[in-house]
Write an enzyme that holds these catalytic residues in place. Structure first.
Site, PDB file in Angstrom:
ATOM      1  N   TYR A 148       8.153  19.066 -12.301  1.00 42.88           N
ATOM      2  CA  TYR A 148       7.342  19.128 -11.028  1.00 42.88           C
ATOM      3  C   TYR A 148       6.895  20.649 -11.109  1.00 42.88           C
ATOM      4  O   TYR A 148       5.583  20.835 -10.880  1.00 42.88           O
ATOM      5  CB  TYR A 148       8.117  18.802  -9.894  1.00 42.88           C
ATOM      6  N   LYS A 152       2.974  21.780 -11.718  1.00 38.98           N
ATOM      7  CA  LYS A 152       2.248  22.300 -10.389  1.00 38.98           C
ATOM      8  C   LYS A 152       1.530  23.504 -10.735  1.00 38.98           C
ATOM      9  O   LYS A 152       0.675  23.861  -9.967  1.00 38.98           O
ATOM     10  CB  LYS A 152       3.107  22.204  -9.212  1.00 38.98           C
TER      11      LYS A 152
HETATM   12  P1  NDP Z   1       3.456  10.653  -0.998  1.00 36.68           P
HETATM   13  O1  NDP Z   1       4.647  10.028  -1.721  1.00 36.68           O
HETATM   14  O2  NDP Z   1       3.701  10.379   0.502  1.00 36.68           O
HETATM   15  O3  NDP Z   1       2.108  10.261  -1.431  1.00 36.68           O
HETATM   16  C1  NDP Z   1       1.828   9.927  -2.837  1.00 36.68           C
HETATM   17  C2  NDP Z   1       0.788   9.050  -3.153  1.00 36.68           C
HETATM   18  O4  NDP Z   1       0.681   8.992  -4.574  1.00 36.68           O
HETATM   19  C3  NDP Z   1       1.784   7.525  -3.149  1.00 36.68           C
HETATM   20  O5  NDP Z   1       0.944   6.658  -2.405  1.00 36.68           O
HETATM   21  C4  NDP Z   1       1.792   7.291  -4.500  1.00 36.68           C
HETATM   22  O6  NDP Z   1       2.227   5.841  -4.649  1.00 36.68           O
HETATM   23  C5  NDP Z   1       0.739   7.755  -5.174  1.00 36.68           C
HETATM   24  N1  NDP Z   1       0.890   7.410  -6.715  1.00 36.68           N
HETATM   25  C6  NDP Z   1       2.018   8.049  -7.157  1.00 36.68           C
HETATM   26  N2  NDP Z   1       1.883   7.907  -8.668  1.00 36.68           N
HETATM   27  C7  NDP Z   1       0.487   7.296  -8.576  1.00 36.68           C
HETATM   28  C8  NDP Z   1      -0.377   7.260  -9.902  1.00 36.68           C
HETATM   29  N3  NDP Z   1       0.091   7.291 -11.105  1.00 36.68           N
HETATM   30  N4  NDP Z   1      -1.692   6.735  -9.644  1.00 36.68           N
HETATM   31  C9  NDP Z   1      -2.101   6.706  -8.248  1.00 36.68           C
HETATM   32  N5  NDP Z   1      -1.408   6.884  -7.119  1.00 36.68           N
HETATM   33  C10 NDP Z   1      -0.011   7.403  -7.519  1.00 36.68           C
HETATM   34  O7  NDP Z   1       3.421  12.122  -1.283  1.00 36.68           O
HETATM   35  P2  NDP Z   1       2.914  13.327  -0.344  1.00 36.68           P
HETATM   36  O8  NDP Z   1       1.689  12.738   0.568  1.00 36.68           O
HETATM   37  O9  NDP Z   1       3.750  14.093   0.039  1.00 36.68           O
HETATM   38  O10 NDP Z   1       2.178  14.190  -1.752  1.00 36.68           O
HETATM   39  C11 NDP Z   1       0.839  14.404  -1.944  1.00 36.68           C
HETATM   40  C12 NDP Z   1       0.727  15.418  -3.198  1.00 36.68           C
HETATM   41  O11 NDP Z   1       1.005  16.678  -2.506  1.00 36.68           O
HETATM   42  C13 NDP Z   1       1.322  14.989  -4.132  1.00 36.68           C
HETATM   43  O12 NDP Z   1       0.628  15.707  -5.304  1.00 36.68           O
HETATM   44  C14 NDP Z   1       2.582  16.015  -3.979  1.00 36.68           C
HETATM   45  O13 NDP Z   1       3.302  16.429  -5.274  1.00 36.68           O
HETATM   46  C15 NDP Z   1       2.168  17.258  -3.247  1.00 36.68           C
HETATM   47  N6  NDP Z   1       2.763  18.235  -2.503  1.00 36.68           N
HETATM   48  C16 NDP Z   1       3.726  17.639  -1.536  1.00 36.68           C
HETATM   49  C17 NDP Z   1       4.438  18.288  -0.845  1.00 36.68           C
HETATM   50  C18 NDP Z   1       5.415  17.513   0.162  1.00 36.68           C
HETATM   51  O14 NDP Z   1       6.246  18.377   1.067  1.00 36.68           O
HETATM   52  N7  NDP Z   1       5.309  16.443   0.781  1.00 36.68           N
HETATM   53  C19 NDP Z   1       4.637  19.681  -1.132  1.00 36.68           C
HETATM   54  C20 NDP Z   1       4.012  20.123  -2.196  1.00 36.68           C
HETATM   55  C21 NDP Z   1       2.904  19.244  -2.875  1.00 36.68           C
HETATM   56  P3  NDP Z   1       3.589   5.083  -4.821  1.00 36.68           P
HETATM   57  O15 NDP Z   1       4.142   5.284  -3.164  1.00 36.68           O
HETATM   58  O16 NDP Z   1       3.203   3.668  -5.135  1.00 36.68           O
HETATM   59  O17 NDP Z   1       4.307   5.890  -5.554  1.00 36.68           O
END
Ligand code: NDP
Length: 245
Positions: A148, A152
């Site tokens: 990850y 990132k």
């Molecule tokens: P969530 O898990 O709440 O939302 C992420 C969404 O992405 C889910 O709906 C997931 O679907 C979807 N997803 C996963 N794989 C795929 C794919 N191959 N194609 C399409 N959609 C996909 O995560 P967050 O809102 O927390 O995170 C959003 C972004 O922010 C991410 O990139 C994360 O790495 C980044 N981030 C988050 C942090 C945090 O503290 N929450 C901190 C730093 C960065 P499904 O549920 O089916 O897996």
């Protein structure tokens, strides 16, 4: 921030940061395509904001190209791309499998690459576009996240590179790097560690200068700013959203 007459496409828009971002763009007047792996969460978010819900696995080139084509044909254009789709497969290096590595690198790096490549076409043609990639404080290094953190950090480099390539076509490309944000992703981390989520949040907040964890809206607001015309001279940057330096 006004996004009147603008069209925004959000991947991972069915949950967490992506959902808050879709809601923010809609509230500021944009027409929004809400895309997620599964159609149900995408529809749940798109419904109340009268957006377009599309199921799309961002690691699949044909699906991504179809997503951009549908957005342009059904919503008329494409001005903003926000790549929120993401997963974690945390493990210490000696326990990290090839699958853990490939799935995380594919989702974040290949997924963002495919989305950016498909989205640049209409953006370059109309000489206007905004892209924001989701990095993370993990880009600076985080135990158990070889996959990850590499992905990132790579996204920050991708934003800088595309800012250089697409700048002449009036396309801004930036990254946001959130810290601890209260979403399903951080809840899943607590579960994996066997820690109660409320206690996990209290522990995290105690390490954050502002003494609280972030909410999805904290990140969505910054994404909105980076996509606004007010931030029109900001490109290739990574803005940390972590309640401290
Ligand atoms: P969530 O898990 O709440 O939302 C992420 C969404 O992405 C889910 O709906 C997931 O679907 C979807 N997803 C996963 N794989 C795929 C794919 N191959 N194609 C399409 N959609 C996909 O995560 P967050 O809102 O927390 O995170 C959003 C972004 O922010 C991410 O990139 C994360 O790495 C980044 N981030 C988050 C942090 C945090 O503290 N929450 C901190 C730093 C960065 P499904 O549920 O089916 O897996």
């Amino acid at each position: 921030m006004s996004f009147k007459n603008k069209v925004a496409l959000i991947t991972g828009g069915g949950r967490g940061i992506g959902a808050a971002t879709a809601q923010l763009f809609a509230a500021q007047g944009a027409r929004v395509a809400v895309s997620d792996m599964d159609i149900a969460p995408a529809e749940e978010v798109a419904g109340p904001i009268k957006g377009l819900a599309v199921a799309c696995d961002v690691t699949n080139r044909e699906q991504v190209e179809g997503l951009v084509a549908r957005t342009v044909s059904e919503l008329g254009r494409l001005d903003v791309l926000v790549c929120c789709a993401g997963i974690t497969r945390d493990n210490l290096l000696f326990k990290m499998t090839d699958e853990d590595w490939d799935s995380v690198i594919d989702t974040h790096l290949k997924g963002t690459f495919l989305c950016a490549r498909a989205a640049q076409k209409p953006m370059v043609e109309q000489k206007y576009g905004k892209m924001v990639f989701l990095s993370s404080t993990s880009a600076l290094g985080n135990r158990g996240q070889t996959n990850y953190s590499a992905a990132k950090a790579g996204l920050q480099a991708m934003a800088r590179t595309l800012a250089i390539e697409l700048g002449p076509f009036n396309v801004n490309v930036n990254a946001v790097a959130p810290g601890f944000i209260e979403t399903r992703m951080t809840r899943a981390t607590a579960e994996r560690l066997g820690v109660d989520f409320e206690a996990f949040k209290v522990g995290a907040a105690s390490q954050i200068p502002l003494r609280r964890v972030g909410q999805p809206e904290d990140v969505a607001n910054v994404i909105g700013f980076l996509c606004s015309d007010e931030a029109g001279f900001v490109s290739g940057q990574t803005l940390y959203v972590r309640g401290g330096p």
